[in-house]
Design an enzyme around this catalytic site. Structure first.
Site, PDB file in Angstrom:
ATOM      1  N   THR A 149       1.605  -9.634   0.806  1.00  0.00           N
ATOM      2  CA  THR A 149       0.394  -8.803   0.826  1.00  0.00           C
ATOM      3  C   THR A 149       0.408  -7.791  -0.320  1.00  0.00           C
ATOM      4  O   THR A 149      -0.628  -7.202  -0.626  1.00  0.00           O
ATOM      5  CB  THR A 149       0.231  -8.041   2.163  1.00  0.00           C
ATOM      6  OG1 THR A 149       1.409  -7.250   2.370  1.00  0.00           O
ATOM      7  CG2 THR A 149       0.052  -8.988   3.333  1.00  0.00           C
ATOM      8  N   GLY A 150       1.554  -7.579  -0.918  1.00  0.00           N
ATOM      9  CA  GLY A 150       1.680  -6.598  -2.007  1.00  0.00           C
ATOM     10  C   GLY A 150       1.120  -7.140  -3.308  1.00  0.00           C
ATOM     11  O   GLY A 150       0.875  -8.337  -3.454  1.00  0.00           O
ATOM     12  N   TYR A 160       4.222  -6.821  17.359  1.00  0.00           N
ATOM     13  CA  TYR A 160       4.455  -5.902  16.235  1.00  0.00           C
ATOM     14  C   TYR A 160       5.085  -4.602  16.741  1.00  0.00           C
ATOM     15  O   TYR A 160       6.081  -4.120  16.196  1.00  0.00           O
ATOM     16  CB  TYR A 160       3.127  -5.631  15.523  1.00  0.00           C
ATOM     17  CG  TYR A 160       3.164  -4.529  14.492  1.00  0.00           C
ATOM     18  CD1 TYR A 160       3.615  -4.768  13.188  1.00  0.00           C
ATOM     19  CD2 TYR A 160       2.732  -3.235  14.808  1.00  0.00           C
ATOM     20  CE1 TYR A 160       3.631  -3.745  12.236  1.00  0.00           C
ATOM     21  CE2 TYR A 160       2.752  -2.215  13.861  1.00  0.00           C
ATOM     22  CZ  TYR A 160       3.202  -2.471  12.584  1.00  0.00           C
ATOM     23  OH  TYR A 160       3.223  -1.464  11.645  1.00  0.00           O
ATOM     24  N   PHE A 166       0.835  -1.206   0.000  1.00  0.00           N
ATOM     25  CA  PHE A 166       0.000   0.000   0.000  1.00  0.00           C
ATOM     26  C   PHE A 166       0.872   1.261   0.000  1.00  0.00           C
ATOM     27  O   PHE A 166       0.855   2.050  -0.958  1.00  0.00           O
ATOM     28  CB  PHE A 166      -0.943  -0.076   1.210  1.00  0.00           C
ATOM     29  CG  PHE A 166      -1.542   1.223   1.653  1.00  0.00           C
ATOM     30  CD1 PHE A 166      -2.141   2.088   0.743  1.00  0.00           C
ATOM     31  CD2 PHE A 166      -1.522   1.573   3.005  1.00  0.00           C
ATOM     32  CE1 PHE A 166      -2.699   3.291   1.166  1.00  0.00           C
ATOM     33  CE2 PHE A 166      -2.082   2.756   3.437  1.00  0.00           C
ATOM     34  CZ  PHE A 166      -2.661   3.626   2.520  1.00  0.00           C
ATOM     35  N   ALA A 201       9.044  -3.237   3.878  1.00  0.00           N
ATOM     36  CA  ALA A 201       8.579  -4.631   3.993  1.00  0.00           C
ATOM     37  C   ALA A 201       8.345  -4.967   5.463  1.00  0.00           C
ATOM     38  O   ALA A 201       9.189  -4.694   6.309  1.00  0.00           O
ATOM     39  CB  ALA A 201       9.605  -5.577   3.388  1.00  0.00           C
TER      40      ALA A 201
HETATM   41  P1  NAD Z   1       1.478  -3.629   3.130  1.00  0.00           P
HETATM   42  O1  NAD Z   1       1.188  -4.980   3.705  1.00  0.00           O
HETATM   43  O2  NAD Z   1       0.575  -3.127   2.050  1.00  0.00           O
HETATM   44  O3  NAD Z   1       2.973  -3.565   2.606  1.00  0.00           O
HETATM   45  C1  NAD Z   1       4.008  -4.405   3.061  1.00  0.00           C
HETATM   46  C2  NAD Z   1       4.753  -4.933   1.848  1.00  0.00           C
HETATM   47  O4  NAD Z   1       5.855  -5.730   2.301  1.00  0.00           O
HETATM   48  C3  NAD Z   1       3.898  -5.846   0.965  1.00  0.00           C
HETATM   49  O5  NAD Z   1       4.079  -5.504  -0.390  1.00  0.00           O
HETATM   50  C4  NAD Z   1       4.417  -7.253   1.254  1.00  0.00           C
HETATM   51  O6  NAD Z   1       4.230  -8.134   0.172  1.00  0.00           O
HETATM   52  C5  NAD Z   1       5.871  -6.958   1.564  1.00  0.00           C
HETATM   53  N1  NAD Z   1       6.534  -7.947   2.418  1.00  0.00           N
HETATM   54  C6  NAD Z   1       6.082  -8.471   3.589  1.00  0.00           C
HETATM   55  N2  NAD Z   1       6.975  -9.344   4.079  1.00  0.00           N
HETATM   56  C7  NAD Z   1       8.022  -9.371   3.208  1.00  0.00           C
HETATM   57  C8  NAD Z   1       9.248 -10.069   3.161  1.00  0.00           C
HETATM   58  N3  NAD Z   1       9.611 -10.927   4.129  1.00  0.00           N
HETATM   59  N4  NAD Z   1      10.084  -9.857   2.112  1.00  0.00           N
HETATM   60  C9  NAD Z   1       9.738  -9.001   1.117  1.00  0.00           C
HETATM   61  N5  NAD Z   1       8.594  -8.303   1.110  1.00  0.00           N
HETATM   62  C10 NAD Z   1       7.745  -8.487   2.141  1.00  0.00           C
HETATM   63  O7  NAD Z   1       1.489  -2.603   4.357  1.00  0.00           O
HETATM   64  P2  NAD Z   1       1.625  -1.028   4.411  1.00  0.00           P
HETATM   65  O8  NAD Z   1       0.432  -0.532   5.142  1.00  0.00           O
HETATM   66  O9  NAD Z   1       1.967  -0.483   3.083  1.00  0.00           O
HETATM   67  O10 NAD Z   1       2.870  -0.866   5.391  1.00  0.00           O
HETATM   68  C11 NAD Z   1       4.174  -0.469   4.945  1.00  0.00           C
HETATM   69  C12 NAD Z   1       5.050  -0.209   6.162  1.00  0.00           C
HETATM   70  O11 NAD Z   1       4.504   0.865   6.938  1.00  0.00           O
HETATM   71  C13 NAD Z   1       5.186  -1.405   7.098  1.00  0.00           C
HETATM   72  O12 NAD Z   1       6.514  -1.467   7.557  1.00  0.00           O
HETATM   73  C14 NAD Z   1       4.226  -1.069   8.222  1.00  0.00           C
HETATM   74  O13 NAD Z   1       4.607  -1.702   9.428  1.00  0.00           O
HETATM   75  C15 NAD Z   1       4.368   0.437   8.299  1.00  0.00           C
HETATM   76  N6  NAD Z   1       3.217   1.110   8.923  1.00  0.00           N
HETATM   77  C16 NAD Z   1       2.001   1.133   8.287  1.00  0.00           C
HETATM   78  C17 NAD Z   1       0.921   1.802   8.908  1.00  0.00           C
HETATM   79  C18 NAD Z   1      -0.436   1.882   8.256  1.00  0.00           C
HETATM   80  O14 NAD Z   1      -1.314   2.559   8.830  1.00  0.00           O
HETATM   81  N7  NAD Z   1      -0.670   1.289   7.097  1.00  0.00           N
HETATM   82  C19 NAD Z   1       1.094   2.435  10.150  1.00  0.00           C
HETATM   83  C20 NAD Z   1       2.350   2.364  10.749  1.00  0.00           C
HETATM   84  C21 NAD Z   1       3.403   1.729  10.130  1.00  0.00           C
HETATM   85  C1  UD1 Z   2      -3.105   1.106  12.897  1.00  0.00           C
HETATM   86  C2  UD1 Z   2      -2.324   0.231  11.939  1.00  0.00           C
HETATM   87  C3  UD1 Z   2      -1.085  -0.301  12.594  1.00  0.00           C
HETATM   88  C4  UD1 Z   2      -0.260   0.886  13.043  1.00  0.00           C
HETATM   89  C5  UD1 Z   2      -1.090   1.787  13.960  1.00  0.00           C
HETATM   90  C6  UD1 Z   2      -0.301   3.044  14.231  1.00  0.00           C
HETATM   91  C7  UD1 Z   2      -3.805  -0.753  10.321  1.00  0.00           C
HETATM   92  C8  UD1 Z   2      -4.614  -1.939   9.969  1.00  0.00           C
HETATM   93  N1  UD1 Z   2      -3.157  -0.855  11.491  1.00  0.00           N
HETATM   94  O1  UD1 Z   2      -3.638   0.333  13.993  1.00  0.00           O
HETATM   95  O2  UD1 Z   2      -0.328  -1.055  11.660  1.00  0.00           O
HETATM   96  O3  UD1 Z   2       0.869   0.446  13.722  1.00  0.00           O
HETATM   97  O4  UD1 Z   2      -2.296   2.170  13.321  1.00  0.00           O
HETATM   98  O5  UD1 Z   2      -1.101   4.053  14.744  1.00  0.00           O
HETATM   99  O6  UD1 Z   2      -3.729   0.221   9.607  1.00  0.00           O
HETATM  100  N2  UD1 Z   2     -12.385  -0.237  14.086  1.00  0.00           N
HETATM  101  C9  UD1 Z   2     -13.778  -0.283  14.087  1.00  0.00           C
HETATM  102  N3  UD1 Z   2     -14.397  -1.038  13.125  1.00  0.00           N
HETATM  103  C10 UD1 Z   2     -13.701  -1.737  12.166  1.00  0.00           C
HETATM  104  C11 UD1 Z   2     -12.287  -1.666  12.171  1.00  0.00           C
HETATM  105  C12 UD1 Z   2     -11.652  -0.906  13.154  1.00  0.00           C
HETATM  106  O7  UD1 Z   2     -14.428   0.320  14.937  1.00  0.00           O
HETATM  107  O8  UD1 Z   2     -14.333  -2.396  11.316  1.00  0.00           O
HETATM  108  C13 UD1 Z   2     -11.718   0.573  15.141  1.00  0.00           C
HETATM  109  C14 UD1 Z   2     -10.698  -0.224  15.939  1.00  0.00           C
HETATM  110  O9  UD1 Z   2     -11.297  -0.885  17.028  1.00  0.00           O
HETATM  111  C15 UD1 Z   2      -9.754   0.895  16.383  1.00  0.00           C
HETATM  112  C16 UD1 Z   2      -9.806   1.900  15.228  1.00  0.00           C
HETATM  113  O10 UD1 Z   2     -10.967   1.594  14.478  1.00  0.00           O
HETATM  114  O11 UD1 Z   2     -10.249   1.512  17.548  1.00  0.00           O
HETATM  115  C17 UD1 Z   2      -8.599   1.835  14.307  1.00  0.00           C
HETATM  116  O12 UD1 Z   2      -8.374   0.494  13.932  1.00  0.00           O
HETATM  117  P1  UD1 Z   2      -7.345   0.074  12.758  1.00  0.00           P
HETATM  118  O13 UD1 Z   2      -7.669   0.799  11.500  1.00  0.00           O
HETATM  119  O14 UD1 Z   2      -7.300  -1.408  12.717  1.00  0.00           O
HETATM  120  O15 UD1 Z   2      -5.952   0.698  13.223  1.00  0.00           O
HETATM  121  P2  UD1 Z   2      -5.099   0.631  14.586  1.00  0.00           P
HETATM  122  O16 UD1 Z   2      -5.510  -0.514  15.426  1.00  0.00           O
HETATM  123  O17 UD1 Z   2      -5.138   2.007  15.183  1.00  0.00           O
END
Ligand code: NAD
Ligand code: UD1
Length: 324
Positions: free
Chosen positions: A42-43, A145, A19, A79
């Site tokens: 997941t990508g 995590y 993402f 990743a």
């Molecule tokens: P995502 O799952 O879409 O992206 C992760 C990517 O890493 C995927 O393309 C997956 O295929 C790849 N991957 C996983 N394991 C791997 C491995 N062993 N080797 C090679 N590739 C691998 O998730 P995202 O939301 O895009 O998250 C990206 C980064 O941002 C992550 O490090 C995540 O922890 C961090 N992050 C995301 C959020 C959020 O709200 N989405 C919040 C805080 C931190």
């Molecule tokens: C998210 C990230 C996590 C990151 C963290 C940092 C995702 C999936 N997780 O966790 O990787 O480390 O932020 O701030 O992006 N909720 C509902 N209904 C639903 C789904 C969720 O009410 O159907 C509520 C949950 O209970 C929670 C809030 O929405 O209170 C946010 O949930 P979620 O989007 O899963 O993110 P975080 O748990 O905050």
């Protein structure tokens, strides 16, 4: 505030098919040689532009990583096993990717004399004692995590201190935007799906819990800043500084979609963080970064994309490389 140039560089984006990583790749590709190392767990390969060189492999495999990182100037390390639930179910397996492979990336960067930008998380703070939460606040993660992200974030700082490696850790808050999907994706993509299908929007708990939702285009801009800053060896919050309750979010999504969904409450999520919001002072001061996309316009643009309505002021266009 425009992002400083990363031009004519060779860069590696681990997790670049994911993402956040894929939006970063899109922003880098016009001006740089971009490599992606991803195992597609997941990508999605469909997210990758033709101009990126794709190495399909595990970031924890030293041979694959060596090949991908040869001669690079910057590694954006995204990743990870991002599912908190998965980390609780199998801490050793997520530790292998989130921490051990992260260390391998830092070691490889030493070999290549490359800068590393690490995707860290607000999960390092656990239940914040004070809001908004600053980088100096106590870290108290509540999941494997979070522990793994914190350890890598600390290693990044240490590598700068011990080995003079230019590293930056970006602590993302709740990121949302196009291409977010799947069973462990964030609440915004879940609510949008429910609203589009006119199914009940499911709030976990009373809906008074709050989050700092940051658009992926802003997260990309923070990465571009981190790639150029002199203020290395530091961790920076990446959020908007605004908190929104989950109840408000449900209503915003319902209004933006014009859905007839009801809003229902179910059991709260065990161990859920009550409130989370970034203090953005340090990031603004030292990284020169401030989020641009407000939640309502970010959600509106997501809805307009999906309904084919032409988007005005598309937040994705907020991703600008200098000279564009
Ligand atoms: P995502 O799952 O879409 O992206 C992760 C990517 O890493 C995927 O393309 C997956 O295929 C790849 N991957 C996983 N394991 C791997 C491995 N062993 N080797 C090679 N590739 C691998 O998730 P995202 O939301 O895009 O998250 C990206 C980064 O941002 C992550 O490090 C995540 O922890 C961090 N992050 C995301 C959020 C959020 O709200 N989405 C919040 C805080 C931190
Ligand atoms: C998210 C990230 C996590 C990151 C963290 C940092 C995702 C999936 N997780 O966790 O990787 O480390 O932020 O701030 O992006 N909720 C509902 N209904 C639903 C789904 C969720 O009410 O159907 C509520 C949950 O209970 C929670 C809030 O929405 O209170 C946010 O949930 P979620 O989007 O899963 O993110 P975080 O748990 O905050």
């Amino acid at each position: 505030m425009d992002s400083p140039a990363i031009r004519d560089s060779t860069v590696l984006v681990t997790g670049g098919a994911g993402f956040i990583g894929s939006h970063l790749v899109d922003a880098l590709v016009p001006h740089n040689e971009v490599r992606v190392l991803d195992d597609f767990s997941t990508g999605d390969p469909a997210h990758l532009p033709d101009d990126a060189t794709v190495i399909v492999g595990d970031v924890g495999d030293p041979i694959a990583l060596q090949e991908a990182a040869r001669g690079v100037d910057v590694i954006f390390h995204h990743a990870a096993v991002v599912s908190v639930t998965q980390s609780v179910d199998n801490p050793r397996q997520s530790n292998r990717t989130n921490l051990e492979a992260g260390l391998l990336v830092l070691e490889q960067a030493r070999q290549e004399d490359a800068r590393v930008v690490v995707a860290s998380s607000a999960a390092v703070y656990g239940h914040p004692a004070e809001l908004p939460v600053s980088e100096a606040a106590p870290t108290d993660p509540t999941s494997p995590y979070g522990v793994q992200k914190l350890a890598l974030d600390e290693y990044a700082r240490l590598y700068a201190e011990l080995y003079d490696l230019p590293t930056v850790a970006l602590r993302y808050f709740n990121v949302y935007g196009p291409r977010q999907r799947g069973p462990y994706s964030g609440v915004i993509s879940t609510f949008l799906e429910q609203a589009r299908a006119d199914e009940p929007i499911t709030i976990e708990g009373d809906g008074q819990q709050s989050r700092d939702f940051v658009h992926v285009s802003d997260v990309v801009r923070a990465n571009l800043r981190a790639a150029a800053t002199d203020a290395v060896g530091e961790a920076y919050n990446v959020g908007t500084g605004e908190r929104t309750t989950i109840r408000e979010l449900a209503e915003t999504v319902r209004d933006a979609t014009g859905s007839s969904s009801s809003i229902v409450h179910r059991e709260p999520r065990p161990g859920d963080i009550r409130h989370s919001g970034a203090d953005t002072t340090k990031t603004a001061r030292e990284l020169g970064f401030e989020a641009r996309v407000g939640l309502e316009s970010g959600i509106r643009s997501l809805v307009e994309r999906d309904t084919g309505v032409p988007t005005r002021g598309d937040p994705e266009k907020a991703v600008e490389l200098p000279g564009e």
